[in-house]
Design a protein around this motif. Structure first.
Motif, PDB file in Angstrom:
ATOM      1  N   SER A 179      -2.970  -8.316 -15.592  1.00 48.98           N
ATOM      2  CA  SER A 179      -4.306  -9.182 -15.798  1.00 48.98           C
ATOM      3  C   SER A 179      -4.179 -10.900 -15.449  1.00 48.98           C
ATOM      4  CB  SER A 179      -4.215  -9.027 -16.780  1.00 48.98           C
ATOM      5  OG  SER A 179      -3.174  -9.000 -17.756  1.00 48.98           O
ATOM      6  N   ASN A 183      -6.868 -19.089 -14.937  1.00 49.03           N
ATOM      7  CA  ASN A 183      -6.879 -19.270 -13.403  1.00 49.03           C
ATOM      8  C   ASN A 183      -8.290 -21.040 -13.657  1.00 49.03           C
ATOM      9  OD1 ASN A 183      -7.337 -19.361 -10.762  1.00 49.03           O
ATOM     10  ND2 ASN A 183      -8.957 -17.151 -11.289  1.00 49.03           N
ATOM     11  N   SER A 189      -7.663 -13.595  -7.259  1.00 45.56           N
ATOM     12  CA  SER A 189      -7.859 -13.014  -8.422  1.00 45.56           C
ATOM     13  C   SER A 189      -6.791 -11.762  -8.168  1.00 45.56           C
ATOM     14  CB  SER A 189      -9.177 -12.397  -7.257  1.00 45.56           C
ATOM     15  OG  SER A 189      -8.793 -12.158  -5.466  1.00 45.56           O
ATOM     16  N   SER A 191      -5.988  -7.560  -7.099  1.00 47.04           N
ATOM     17  CA  SER A 191      -7.015  -5.480  -6.706  1.00 47.04           C
ATOM     18  C   SER A 191      -5.640  -4.982  -6.821  1.00 47.04           C
ATOM     19  CB  SER A 191      -7.660  -5.941  -5.259  1.00 47.04           C
ATOM     20  OG  SER A 191      -6.677  -6.955  -4.200  1.00 47.04           O
ATOM     21  N   ASN A 195      -3.809  -3.624 -10.571  1.00 48.33           N
ATOM     22  CA  ASN A 195      -3.702  -5.148 -10.266  1.00 48.33           C
ATOM     23  C   ASN A 195      -2.209  -5.950  -9.669  1.00 48.33           C
ATOM     24  OD1 ASN A 195      -6.694  -5.097 -10.920  1.00 48.33           O
ATOM     25  ND2 ASN A 195      -5.893  -5.380 -12.587  1.00 48.33           N
ATOM     26  N   SER A 199      -4.310 -12.558  -5.254  1.00 45.74           N
ATOM     27  CA  SER A 199      -4.911 -13.333  -3.405  1.00 45.74           C
ATOM     28  C   SER A 199      -5.386 -14.332  -4.412  1.00 45.74           C
ATOM     29  CB  SER A 199      -6.659 -12.213  -3.496  1.00 45.74           C
ATOM     30  OG  SER A 199      -5.734 -11.122  -2.911  1.00 45.74           O
ATOM     31  N   ASP A 201      -7.238 -17.670  -2.769  1.00 48.47           N
ATOM     32  CA  ASP A 201      -8.188 -17.809  -2.147  1.00 48.47           C
ATOM     33  C   ASP A 201      -8.481 -19.837  -0.923  1.00 48.47           C
ATOM     34  OD1 ASP A 201     -10.442 -18.667  -0.191  1.00 48.47           O
ATOM     35  OD2 ASP A 201     -11.998 -18.090  -1.723  1.00 48.47           O
TER      36      ASP A 201
END
Length: 270
Positions: A179, A183, A189, A191, A195, A199, A201
Motif C-alpha cells: 500500500s 505520495n 499508484s 495495481s 498491489n 506505476s 506517471d
C-alpha cells in the motif's frame, strides 16, 4: 564454645548477612516480542510463592495508558495477567516471564509506537530465592517489535523525463500486500496481484524543471496485519535531448579568390 555451637552461630550469621544485603528483584526491561506477547526481564530469578495458606496465583497486575487514555486498567485500577516462565531452572525460578496481551491490537489500530506500562508483581507473590518480592515498575513500553518481513526490491529507479515507469515490488513474504502511505507528488499508484506493481506517471516530468526526483513511501503488510515494514522509493529523472539539431548547408563557389576556396553558408534548416 563447642564445635556444634560454633556451626550454629556461623550458619545464623551467614543467613542474617544474606538477608541484610540481598536486594529485591528488579525489572530491567519490558518489551513487545511479537504481535501480542509482552516479555518481562528481571535482574534475578523469581517464581510465584504462597503466603499464609493462600494458593499460588502467579499473576502480574498491569495497566497500559497514554496521557489520559487507558487501554488496559484505569487511573485507579490494574488488570491481572498470568505470565509464564521462560527457561526456568529446576526450582522454577526464571529471570524472564511473558504473557499474551490482546490489548495491543487496540494500540496498533490507533497507530501508537509507545505507551506507558505500570506493572506490579508484588501482590502476585513473586519472590526470589530468599523471599524478597519484586518492586513496582512504571516505564515506557516500545510497541514496535522486530520481525522478518522486509521489502527486498530495489528502492532507487531512473527514468527519462516525460516517460512513465512500472516497477515490481517484492517482499520477503510472497503473500505480503503493498500500500502507499505517502505520495506527495500524486504520480504513483499501485495495481496487480497484492498491489505489487508500482506505476509512476512521468508524462509531464521535465529535467529542466526544479524537480529532478520523486519519492513514494510503500508499506508491505504480511498475513498478520501487525507484521509490516516500510520502504521509501525514489525515481530519478534523466535528461534527454529535446532540442532538434541545427543542420547548415554549405555550398562551394566556383573559382578561387587569391588562391583560397570560397565557401558560402546558406540559410539554416532543421
Amino acid at each position: 564454645m563447642n564445635i556444634f555451637n560454633r556451626f550454629i552461630v556461623t550458619a545464623l550469621l551467614v543467613l542474617f548477612t544474606s538477608k541484610a544485603f540481598a536486594t529485591s528483584p528488579i525489572i530491567t526491561k519490558i518489551e513487545r516480542i511479537n504481535v501480542n506477547t509482552i516479555l518481562v526481564t528481571f535482574d534475578q530469578g523469581i517464581k510465584p510463592v504462597s503466603h499464609f495458606d493462600v494458593p499460588i496465583e502467579g499473576e502480574f497486575s498491569v495497566k497500559l495508558y497514554t496521557s489520559t487514555t487507558y487501554y488496559l486498567g484505569s487511573s485507579n485500577s490494574l488488570i491481572v495477567r498470568t505470565p509464564t516462565a521462560v527457561n526456568p531452572n529446576d526450582n522454577g525460578f526464571a529471570t524472564q516471564w511473558q504473557w499474551e496481551e490482546p490489548t495491543l491490537t487496540a494500540t496498533d489500530n490507533d497507530g501508537l509506537s509507545e505507551i506507558t506500562i505500570n506493572l506490579n508483581a508484588y501482590h502476585s507473590d513473586f519472590e526470589n530465592d530468599i523471599g524478597h518480592s519484586s518492586l513496582d515498575y512504571i516505564n515506557t513500553l516500545n510497541l514496535i517489535w522486530q520481525h522478518d518481513l522486509s521489502i527486498t526490491s530495489i528502492n532507487t529507479l531512473d527514468t527519462n523525463e516525460g516517460t512513465n515507469l512500472e516497477h515490481t515490488l517484492i517482499a520477503s513474504d510472497t503473500a505480503a500486500t503493498f500500500s502507499i502511505i505517502e505520495n506527495t507528488s500524486g504520480l504513483f499508484s499501485l495495481s496487480g496481484t497484492n498491489n505489487a506493481t508500482l506505476s509512476f506517471d512521468g508524462t509531464n516530468t521535465d529535467y529542466e524543471s526544479t524537480t529532478k526526483s520523486y519519492t513514494v513511501k510503500i508499506k508491505a503488510t504480511g498475513n498478520d496485519a501487525n507484521e509490516n515494514t516500510e520502504q521509501t522509493l525514489t525515481v530519478n529523472i534523466k535528461d534527454i535531448i529535446d532540442t532538434a539539431p541545427v543542420i547548415r548547408r554549405f555550398t562551394i563557389s566556383q573559382g578561387v579568390n587569391q588562391g583560397r576556396l570560397i565557401i558560402k553558408t546558406d540559410t539554416s534548416v532543421t
